[in-house]
Scaffold this active site. Structure first.
Site, PDB file in Angstrom:
ATOM      1  CB  THR A  34       2.676  65.244  49.154  1.00 35.41           C
ATOM      2  OG1 THR A  34       2.334  64.608  50.386  1.00 35.41           O
ATOM      3  CG2 THR A  34       1.427  65.422  48.314  1.00 35.41           C
ATOM      4  CB  THR A  35       6.179  68.212  46.627  1.00 34.30           C
ATOM      5  OG1 THR A  35       5.386  68.874  47.617  1.00 34.30           O
ATOM      6  CG2 THR A  35       6.453  69.188  45.513  1.00 34.30           C
ATOM      7  CE1 TYR A  90     -11.092  55.734  50.241  1.00 32.77           C
ATOM      8  CE2 TYR A  90     -10.689  53.595  51.251  1.00 32.77           C
ATOM      9  CZ  TYR A  90     -11.486  54.419  50.474  1.00 32.77           C
ATOM     10  OH  TYR A  90     -12.646  53.937  49.934  1.00 32.77           O
ATOM     11  CE1 TYR A 105       2.540  66.635  55.636  1.00 38.65           C
ATOM     12  CE2 TYR A 105       3.372  64.839  54.285  1.00 38.65           C
ATOM     13  CZ  TYR A 105       2.762  66.070  54.389  1.00 38.65           C
ATOM     14  OH  TYR A 105       2.382  66.732  53.254  1.00 38.65           O
ATOM     15  NE  ARG A 159      -1.514  66.933  48.932  1.00 37.50           N
ATOM     16  CZ  ARG A 159      -1.604  66.685  47.631  1.00 37.50           C
ATOM     17  NH1 ARG A 159      -2.067  65.527  47.214  1.00 37.50           N
ATOM     18  NH2 ARG A 159      -1.235  67.602  46.746  1.00 37.50           N
ATOM     19  CE  LYS A 203       5.044  68.959  55.135  1.00 36.90           C
ATOM     20  NZ  LYS A 203       5.228  68.314  53.809  1.00 36.90           N
ATOM     21  CB  ILE A 263       8.587  70.381  55.170  1.00 34.66           C
ATOM     22  CG1 ILE A 263       9.583  69.872  56.219  1.00 34.66           C
ATOM     23  CG2 ILE A 263       8.597  69.473  53.946  1.00 34.66           C
ATOM     24  CD1 ILE A 263       9.319  68.464  56.713  1.00 34.66           C
TER      25      ILE A 263
END
Length: 291
Positions: free
Chosen positions: A44-45, A107, A133, A138, A161, A203
């Protein structure tokens, strides 16, 4: 073993939005010199949502080539289509990643059975270590501990994660007592306590700008040294908070630009940090000795 401070590295960009590979190479070398224990490429980052597939794989390959097996490289290869996630995970493996990190489908909000079948299908299709993850803030989807327990026996699913940011969830996962399964925090604010409770690492977004101190915090927590871990985490606390004054990675990229490590590039629909937050982020950097 994948443990300790694992940076979810930003993807440096020029002002026109193109990937700045020389800056990425410099970041990887800096992280290794500062003690970072592992690198996640294109999470994401790393703005995975706006890189095309060719760029995505090129960034992974770049990080792998620069790291030269000095630290593990984990490729972000998740998608909300199982078929797409299989394809991207195969590409991540071919690029040389040591493991792949797959976010829960976003989504479309699959039920727990859908999540189980999604991850099982990917693990069976691509022979690469896979880290689950979970980041419901999000994705709108929460991978429950019971489903993690179902997935853990699959040979190449090696860890999770967990980024829900709740110590209650950390406790639930530890109570599963999963053998040979790595539990990693994905929430900097609770990472110190999570590791002291029994997680193997973090992380991290914060590690982008304070890699040495994050490594020291994680190492102390892994050694069970609460005093040293909390002392380091106290210095990092403002970063854990202020790197999220706007959606990640906006503040982290601005901070790295202020540290003269990357340029100003970021891709729409994200935009550069609002000037009203400059002082807030600078204060956090100074508190951690990063500026």
């Amino acid at each position: 073993m994948i443990r300790g401070s694992i940076v979810a590295i930003v993807t440096p960009m020029a002002e026109d939005g193109s990937v700045d590979f020389p800056a990425l190479e410099r970041l990887v070398e800096w992280h290794i010199a500062e003690g970072t224990d592992g690198i996640v490429a294109v999470g994401t980052t790393g703005e995975s949502a706006t890189l095309d597939v060719e760029e995505h794989i090129a960034v992974i390959r770049c990080v792998v080539e620069v790291a030269r097996q000095r630290v593990p490289v984990i490729a972000g290869t998740g998608a909300n289509s199982t078929a797409e996630a299989i394809e991207l995970t195969g590409e991540g493996k071919n690029a040389g990643a040591d493991a792949c990190l797959l976010v829960t489908p976003y989504y479309n909000k699959p039920p727990q059975e859908g999540l189980y079948r999604h991850y099982k299908a990917i693990a069976e299709a691509v022979d690469v270590p896979i880290i689950l993850y979970n980041v419901p803030g999000r994705t709108g989807c929460d991978l429950l501990p019971a489903t993690v327990k179902r997935l853990a026996p699959i040979d190449n699913i090696i860890g999770l994660k967990e980024a829900k940011g709740e110590l209650g969830r950390v406790k639930e996962l530890l109570e599963l007592k999963l053998a040979d399964f790595t539990l990693l925090s994905g929430d900097d604010a609770t990472a110190c306590e999570s590791i002291l409770m029994g997680f193997q690492g973090d992380i991290s977004v914060t590690a982008n700008v304070a890699p040495r101190l994050m490594h020291q915090m994680c190492a102390a927590a892994l050694a069970g040294d609460r005093v040293a871990a909390e002392a380091a985490d106290t210095r990092l606390r403002l970063l854990h908070k202020n790197l999220f004054v706007e959606p990640n990675p906006i503040p982290a990229k601005w901070a790295l630009q202020a540290m003269n490590r990357i340029g100003a590039g970021i891709r729409l629909p994200l935009v550069p940090l609002d000037p009203s937050h400059y002082t807030t982020v600078r204060e956090a950097l100074r508190a951690a000795g990063a500026l």
